[in-house]
Design a protein around this motif. Structure first.
Motif, mmCIF file in Angstrom:
data_model
loop_
_atom_site.group_PDB
_atom_site.id
_atom_site.type_symbol
_atom_site.label_atom_id
_atom_site.label_comp_id
_atom_site.label_asym_id
_atom_site.label_seq_id
_atom_site.Cartn_x
_atom_site.Cartn_y
_atom_site.Cartn_z
ATOM 1 N N ASP A 31 0.822 -1.204 0.000
ATOM 2 C CA ASP A 31 0.000 0.000 0.000
ATOM 3 C C ASP A 31 0.856 1.254 0.000
ATOM 4 O OD1 ASP A 31 0.851 -0.689 2.525
ATOM 5 O OD2 ASP A 31 -0.984 -0.064 3.548
ATOM 6 N N THR A 63 -7.192 0.640 0.445
ATOM 7 C CA THR A 63 -7.402 1.641 -0.602
ATOM 8 C C THR A 63 -7.240 3.049 -0.046
ATOM 9 O OG1 THR A 63 -8.906 0.181 -1.808
ATOM 10 C CG2 THR A 63 -9.042 2.549 -2.285
ATOM 11 N N ALA A 67 -0.657 8.590 -1.674
ATOM 12 C CA ALA A 67 -0.500 9.232 -2.984
ATOM 13 C C ALA A 67 -0.725 10.734 -2.881
ATOM 14 C CB ALA A 67 -1.468 8.617 -3.984
ATOM 15 N N ALA A 68 -1.778 11.140 -2.170
ATOM 16 C CA ALA A 68 -2.071 12.566 -2.040
ATOM 17 C C ALA A 68 -0.960 13.292 -1.286
ATOM 18 C CB ALA A 68 -3.412 12.755 -1.320
ATOM 19 N N LEU A 101 -4.469 5.844 -1.260
ATOM 20 C CA LEU A 101 -4.863 7.160 -1.752
ATOM 21 C C LEU A 101 -4.301 8.278 -0.878
ATOM 22 C CD1 LEU A 101 -8.555 6.482 -2.815
ATOM 23 C CD2 LEU A 101 -6.530 6.677 -4.280
ATOM 24 N N GLY A 121 1.120 3.872 -3.121
ATOM 25 C CA GLY A 121 0.843 5.278 -2.846
ATOM 26 C C GLY A 121 1.963 6.190 -3.301
#
Length: 340
Positions: free
Chosen positions: A35, A105, A112-113, A109, A39
């Protein structure tokens, strides 16, 4: 830190809630895995495609909070500056800890942000290349307008040669600060590392100057930034040497300049990356450097000629290559490390 846009302060750190400590023990900081790797990869892709937003950048929002807190806490003392830094950095790290989603998830996310928000690689490369093109075209007014996006030097005091040198030096240093270092901390500490590092680096850019106002108040922020960049800067120098052939240079020349010249630089972290870049590009950096708060005489880095406009375009390409290598390494470390 790009204008597109530190000491041990544990004694001044805020009390951490028991729930946060428990979460840390269960691996919020130490649990890498797919994860986190996904990301980071998505965040890097977002920076490549979107770059920095022109309005509403999260880092700018943090800067406004920091400026407001400075108005309340400022005093001409190291203790006040240490408390200021501890509150803001501790708050950023804490936000990354307590905001961790339960779902995979959600974690991907959020990572990533956060990665996209703290990276500045694409905007840095674009600004450096644009500065080089302006100088190649002889448009000194346009070049001077771009200098503040890269560094804190006074463009009115710089001629074409001075702007070329400023651009190459800033590209080298900011590749470490705005790309390699955040990816390093994201790989080893996830979202708390990403947010905490960007808080540290932003505070250094805001108050970490040797000016009359910030010599004492900004001391803790500057030293903390030095500590946070100690390993990433050396990684950036190694990646610069590895990428040297992609800009017509030699890894050996980059490593030699690093070993020979970096220790003379007043910054323990800018020295290695600027020296390695000088060797990779085959140019000579250093000399008298004009800032808004005064001038500094910098040591010579590298043994080539002084940089010209074309070297800025090569330096931007070198920055892009180093950033991509750092991204690959960060994703690999995050994805391949065992869970704890």
């Amino acid at each position: 830190m790009p204008q597109l846009a530190g000491v041990d302060v544990r004694a001044h750190a805020p009390i951490i809630p028991r729930a946060t400590v428990t979460g840390m023990r269960h691996g919020l900081f130490l649990r890498p895995g797919p994860d986190r790797a996904w990301g980071l990869a998505l965040g890097v892709a977002a920076d490549l495609v979107l770059a920095d937003p022109r309005r509403g950048h999260p880092v700018a929002g943090f800067g406004r909070v920091a400026a407001g807190l400075e108005r309340r806490l400022y005093a001409d003392s190291r203790a006040a500056g240490a408390a200021y830094s501890a509150l803001l950095v501790g708050g950023a790290v804490g936000a990354g800890v307590v905001g961790r989603p339960r779902s995979r998830t959600g974690r991907v996310l959020l990572t990533a942000a956060a990665t996209w928000a703290v990276l500045g690689g694409t905007s840095l490369v674009r600004e450096g290349a644009a500065l080089g093109r302006s100088l190649e075209q002889g448009d000194l007014d346009a070049a001077r307008a771009r200098i503040p996006h890269l560094c804190a030097r006074d463009p009115a005091l710089l001629d074409a040669a001075g702007m070329a040198r400023a651009g190459v030096e800033s590209l080298a240093e900011n590749t470490s600060d705005a790309v390699v270092a955040p990816l390093f901390w994201g790989a080893v500490a996830g979202v708390p590392g990403l947010l905490g590092y960007r808080a540290v680096n932003t505070l250094d850019a805001m108050v970490g100057y040797r000016s009359p106002r910030y010599t004492r108040f900004g001391w803790a922020s500057a030293r903390l930034d030095d500590l946070a960049n100690l390993l990433p800067a050396r990684l950036a120098a190694l990646l610069t040497a590895a990428a040297a052939p992609l800009v017509g240079g030699r890894p050996g020349a980059a490593l030699a300049a690093w070993r020979r010249d970096a220790r003379e630089h007043p910054s323990p972290n800018a020295g290695p990356v600027e020296a390695a870049a000088a060797g990779a590009l085959g140019v000579r950096l250093g000399g008298r450097t004009e800032y808004a708060y005064g001038a500094e005489d910098r040591p010579t880095l590298g043994r080539g000629p002084a940089p010209v406009a074309g070297d800025l375009v090569r330096a931007a390409r070198l920055s892009r290559c180093v950033g991509l290598l750092a991204a690959g390494a960060a994703v690999a470390v995050a994805g391949l490390s065992p869970r704890r």
